[in-house]
Enzyme design. Structure first.
Site, PDB file in Angstrom:
ATOM      1  N   ARG A  72     -28.337 -55.586 -18.939  1.00 55.43           N
ATOM      2  CA  ARG A  72     -29.370 -54.652 -19.369  1.00 55.43           C
ATOM      3  C   ARG A  72     -29.750 -53.368 -18.162  1.00 55.43           C
ATOM      4  NH1 ARG A  72     -32.327 -57.931 -23.367  1.00 55.43           N
ATOM      5  NH2 ARG A  72     -30.577 -58.706 -24.334  1.00 55.43           N
ATOM      6  N   GLU A  92     -32.025 -51.577 -18.088  1.00 52.95           N
ATOM      7  CA  GLU A  92     -33.521 -51.192 -18.067  1.00 52.95           C
ATOM      8  C   GLU A  92     -34.130 -51.153 -16.824  1.00 52.95           C
ATOM      9  OE1 GLU A  92     -35.021 -54.324 -20.280  1.00 52.95           O
ATOM     10  OE2 GLU A  92     -34.089 -53.988 -22.091  1.00 52.95           O
TER      11      GLU A  92
END
Lengths: 558, 558
Positions: free
Chosen positions: B330, B332
Site C-alpha cells: 500500500r 498510502e
C-alpha cells in the site's frame, strides 16, 4: 424497499448481455517481441470474435426460454433470482451432499447437490442427461418428464443450460444396472428440481474436456483420423479460470499446497521460526541479475530478488533457525521452461555449529520427508496429473546421495563429456550428470557440493582447504537444479574482502555487512523454488504449469 | 595450499578494522519530511561518530591482547581462526548443550555451550564472570585462575571480550549456594576453555539491556534520581539486528510465527487450499488507494494491494476454499501507529452455499482456536513481551459476538456519540464502540456486520432486503479493526452495474469481471493483517513492533 425493487434492471433473473470485448489489445502488445506468438494470438482473437458473436445470438435464444408457456410445475426449475443469492436465507436447514459422497449406500435417498453442469445432452423432448461436477468428482443426473413431478418444460430448461453453469440439483439417488462411463460416481440422480445458481456464457473460450486432454489421446485420435482440439499453453493461461478446472490442474495446485505444508511443518518441528521479510528494498538485493526498480516515496527502490539479506539478519538477530515462504522477483529476460519473473521462494537460514553439512542434513531429511508425504497423501492428485501428463514416480534414496562437484566433473569426463572443472554446469551437462547419477546410484535426487568459488555469490564461504572451491551446494531433481545453498561468510572483514574480490562496491551493501559487526554466528542456508519442486516431482515440462498465474518476460496477466 | 596461507591478511584471528562509516546520509534524507525526527537522527549520528572513535581505540587496545606473554595453557582460550570456521571439522563428535538445558541435573558434568557474551565483569586479575545467552536463556560462567587449568591470561582474555560476541565455552556445571539473579539458569559453568567464534564490535550502537528495558523501569529509576537509557523506535529499527535480540522481540516474532501456523493449520483442516498469487499485476488491483507503480518489461504494472482478484479467480477455478499468506503493498501516506506500506496479508476466499454468515463462522472458529492456541503454546513468549510491554490478556468469548452495524451505531448513540448512520466509523468511534462492547458483553473481540454499502468496495454484495447495506463485516480486537470481509458479487452483469455505480471504468477491470462469465459460485472471504493481529493480541501500541523490517512512508531500510 427491497433490493430487487429498487434496482429493477437486475431483479429476478439477471438479463444476459453480450460481454464486453476481451482486452485483446493488451495481450497483443505483450507478445510483440515474439512473431509466432503474435500470429497465434491474432488467430485466437479472430476465433474469439466469432465466439462472441455466436454467443450473443445463443444468449438471445436462451432468453426466449424464459418466455415459456404456463407450467404448474415451474417452481421445480429455473434461474435463481439475484435477490435469493444475496444471503437471503441464513439458516439453511437442508443438508448438502458432496458429489464425491454419492455412492450406492445413498440409494433411494433424496439428496441436494451443488456443482457445475459439465456436460448436457438431450434425448428427445422427454429426457436430458447432465454430468454434474464438484471438486473433481462427477455424477450423472437424469431429467425425465413424468406427470406431477417433472414437466417437459423442465427437461427443455435443463437441456438448454450452458456448460460450466453452477446448478443446485435435488433428486433421488439410483443405482443403474450398467456401469456409468462418463462420470466418476457409479450412481445416478433422478432429478426432481434443478435451479441454476449462476450461468456460464453459452460458448466458453476453452472447453474443460479439451483442456484436460492428454497428448496421447490427441495422437491416438489422429491415427484414427480424428482431429481433437489441442489447447496450447498460452490460451490456457489467458483463460486460467477455466484451465484451472481440469483434473490435472486441480491436482497440481493441491500438490503445491502440500509441498508448502510439509516444508513448513518439518521446519517448525525442527525449531525453525517462520519470518516475513520485506520485498521492497533500497538498492539491489544481491547484485548481478536484473531487478525490478520502482520509486518508493521519492527514493529509488527495487523488489527483493531473494530474502538473503534479511534472513541472515534474522540469524544475527538470534532467531537461530528461520525460514520464509514468499514471492521472489527476477527481472531476467529468460525465456526457458524453468524461469519465471516472479516465483515462490522457500528459503531457510540456520546457525551451524561446525560444518555446512548441517545444512545439507536438513535438505536431506526435509526432502525425503516431503517426497514420502506427497506419495502417501497426494496419491489421487498425482494420478490425476499423470493421466494428462504421464510421468514415472521420482526415484530417491532413503539417505540422499552427496557428490562433490569434482566427483561430478569426473563422472562427466569418464562419460566423454569435457567441462571446465572450475566453471558452472549448463542445463545440458546438468541433465547428463543426472542421467549418469541415476544409472550409477539409482536416484534422481542428489546433492552436488563444493562448487567452484568463482561461480557462487560473494557471500559464499570458501573451503578451508582450497580457496578455489566453496562450502556450497546445489540440489537436483531429474537432472534439474532446484536448490542452491551454502555456508555464508559471517566475518565482516572477510566479507568486505570477498565483495571487493568480486568487484562489488562495498558502499552499496553496507547495511548487509554492518549486520555482521554485532556478533554473528557461523551460519548457512538455502533457497528452493516451490514451482520447480512441483514441476520436477511431477515430471512436468514447463514451470508455467505449476504457477497459478505465471509471470514471465511476456506475461503479466491475468 | 591452504586457504589461510593464500589469503594471509585474513588468516588466523581476523584483524580488527574500524568499521566503514554507517550510511547515515541515506537515513537523513529519509526523514527530511519530519523535522523532529531529523533532529533526533542528527543527535544519533553525533553519538554514533563518538562511538566509532571510541571503538577504534578500544579495538587497537584489544589487539594488543593477542601479543601476550607465553602461556603454556594458551590453547584453552583465544579467537577461533577463520580457517577453523570454514567447515573444517565435519564430524564433530562433541555434544553441545543448550543454555536452556543447563539445570541442576547436570551438576558436575562437563559441558560444551555456544552463546553470546551478554555481560562481562572482571573481579581483580584472577576472576571474570560472563553471562552467556542462547535463545533467550542465560547462564553465568565463571573464569577463575587456577594452576594447570586456567591461566591469568585466560581470565584477562575473557574479561576483554566484547559484549554480544559469540563464544564456545567448555566447563563444569556447578550449583551455587545462593540464587543467581542475573541469569535465567540456576547453575553456573566453571569455565575450562573459552574460544571466541565471532567478535562483536567493542561498542555497540545500542545495548541489549537498554533495548529490553520497560517504560516502568525507566520511570521508576527516574523517580529514584537515575536516568536510564531509553532506546527510541527509530533507533531500534535502524539497528534491528541488535533490537531483535531482546526477550520481548524474540517473543513477538515467535508469536507471529504461531499466528501464521494456526491460521494455516486450521484452514488446511477445513479443506482450504493454500495458493500463491502474483504480486506483479497490470493495472491497479482494487482502485482507490495508492499503488506502487513499476515498469514491467516496458509495460505499466503495479504491486498488488491485495490478492482479491486472484483469490476470487481461484474460487471460479473450482478450488472451493483457498487461502494465501503473502505480502500486500500500500503506497498510502499514512503516518499512524497501525499502517504499513508493506505488510503480511492473511487472505481467505470460499464458496458459500447460502449466506455470508458461513464466512463469519470461519472467522469465529479460526480466531477462537488461534487465541486459545497462543495462550496455551506461547505462554513464555507472551510473558516475555509483557515484561517489557505490560498488557492484559485478550478477553474473548467462546462464541464470537456478532453485532450489526446498525446495532453498533445505536450503542454509540445511546452513549451520546452521534455518527453518520451510513458513514464509516473512524479510529475514535471504533475505539469507543470497542469500549461499550467490552462493558456490555465482556469481550474485546467481536464482529460488526451489515456495513453501509457506500463505504465498501464495489464488489461487495448488497443486502437482499436493503440496498443501503451490504453483506459485509469488519472484525475488531481491542477496539481496532483487524479483518475486513464480505460476500462478493459473483454475477458479472451486476458486477458491471456496481462498478459503474462506484464510478469505476469497467474497461480497467475487464479481466476481473470476465472471470465470472464462465460460471461462478456464490462466495465470500476476508483479509487479515498478520502484524495487526500480533500487535492487538499483545496490546502493543505500534505496528512497527510486530513487523521484522517495517516499511512506512519514511522507512525502506534496513
Amino acid at each position: 424497499m427491497s433490493f430487487a425493487e429498487s434496482q429493477s434492471p437486475s431483479s429476478g433473473a439477471v438479463p444476459e448481455q453480450p460481454p464486453p470485448p476481451h482486452n485483446q489489445q493488451e495481450e497483443e502488445d505483450e507478445s510483440s517481441k515474439s512473431q509466432s506468438k503474435k500470429a497465434a494470438k491474432k488467430e485466437a482473437a479472430k476465433q474469439e470474435k466469432l465466439r462472441r458473436r455466436q454467443e450473443a445470438s445463443l444468449a438471445s435464444a436462451a432468453q426466449s426460454l424464459s418466455v415459456e408457456e404456463d407450467d404448474p410445475l415451474s417452481s421445480n426449475y429455473g434461474d435463481v433470482p439475484l435477490s435469493e443469492l444475496q444471503s437471503k436465507v441464513a439458516a439453511d436447514v437442508r443438508e448438502w451432499t458432496e458429489v464425491g459422497a454419492l455412492t450406492e449406500g445413498l440409494s433411494e435417498r433424496y439428496v441436494l447437490v451443488r456443482g457445475r453442469a459439465q456436460a448436457i445432452r438431450a434425448v428427445g423432448k422427454n429426457m436430458a442427461f447432465l454430468v454434474v461436477r464438484e471438486k473433481g468428482f462427477t455424477v450423472q443426473c437424469v431429467v425425465t418428464a413424468q406427470p406431477d413431478t417433472v414437466s417437459r418444460q423442465m427437461v427443455k430448461y435443463a437441456a438448454g443450460l450452458s456448460r460450466e453453469s453452477i446448478v443446485d440439483i435435488e433428486g433421488v439417488v439410483s443405482v443403474p444396472t450398467v456401469p456409468i462411463k462418463g462420470a466418476t460416481q457409479q450412481v445416478e440422480v433422478q432429478v426432481r428440481k434443478i435451479l441454476c445458481v449462476n450461468k456460464a456464457m453459452p460458448t466458453l473460450p476453452i472447453n474443460i474436456e479439451d483442456a484436460a486432454r492428454s497428448e496421447t489421446e490427441i495422437e491416438k485420435a489422429l491415427q484414427a483420423g480424428e482431429q481433437l482440439v489441442r489447447v496450447n499453453q498460452d490460451t490456457r493461461l489467458n483463460y486460467r479460470v477455466l484451465d484451472m478446472r481440469t483434473p490435472a490442474n486441480q491436482g497440481i495446485f493441491r500438490i503445491q499446497c502440500q509441498v508448502g505444508n510439509v516444508f513448513r511443518q518439518f521446519l517448525l518441528s525442527k525449531d525453525f521460526v517462520e519470518i516475513h521479510t520485506p520485498k521492497l528494498i533500497a538498492g539491489s538485493s544481491e547484485g548481478g541479475a536484473a531487478v525490478f526498480k520502482l520509486d518508493y516515496k521519492g527514493q529509488a527502490a527495487c523488489l527483493a530478488q531473494s530474502p538473503q539479506l534479511h534472513k541472515q539478519m534474522a540469524i544475527c538477530g538470534d532467531f537461530g533457525r528461520v525460514f520464509e515462504i514468499g514471492p521472489v522477483f527476477r527481472a531476467e529476460d529468460s525465456y526457458t521452461h524453468r524461469h519465471l519473473c516472479e516465483f515462490t521462494g522457500l528459503d531457510i537460514e540456520m546457525e551451524i555449529k561446525k560444518h555446512y553439512f548441517e545444512v545439507m542434513d536438513v535438505v536431506d531429511r526435509l526432502f525425503v520427508t516431503m517426497f514420502d508425504t506427497l506419495n502417501k497423501n497426494c496419491a489421487k492428485e498425482l494420478e490425476a496429473v499423470g493421466r494428462q501428463y504421464p510421468f514415472e514416480p521420482l526415484k530417491y534414496l532413503r539417505s540422499t546421495l552427496r557428490l562433490t562437484f569434482e566427483e561430478g566433473i569426473q563422472m562427466l569426463k569418464e562419460a566423454g563429456v569435457e567441462v571446465d572443472p572450475l566453471g558452472d554446469l549448463n542445463t545440458e551437462t546438468e541433465r547428463k550428470l543426472g542421467q549418469l547419477v541415476l544409472e550409477k546410484y539409482g536416484t534422481e535426487f542428489y546433492i552436488l557440493h563444493r562448487y567452484p568459488l568463482a561461480i557462487r555469490p560473494f557471500y559464499t564461504m570458501p573451503c578451508y582447504d582450497n580457496p578455489a572451491y566453496s562450502n556450497s551446494f546445489d540440489v537436483f531433481i531429474r537432472g534439474e537444479e532446484i536448490i542452491s545453498g551454502a555456508q555464508r561468510v559471517h566475518v565482516p572483514e572477510f566479507l568486505v574482502e570477498r565483495a571487493q574480490a568480486c568487484g562489488i562496491d562495498v558502499k552499496t551493501i553496507s547495511t548487509y555487512i554492518d549486520s555482521f559487526r554485532y556478533g554473528a554466528p557461523p551460519h548457512g542456508g538455502f533457497g528452493v523454488g516451490l514451482e520447480r519442486v512441483v514441476m520436477l516431482f511431477c515430471g512436468l515440462n514447463n514451470i508455467r504449469k505449476t504457477s497459478l498465474f505465471p509471470r514471465d518476460p511476456l506475461r503479466i496477466a491475468p
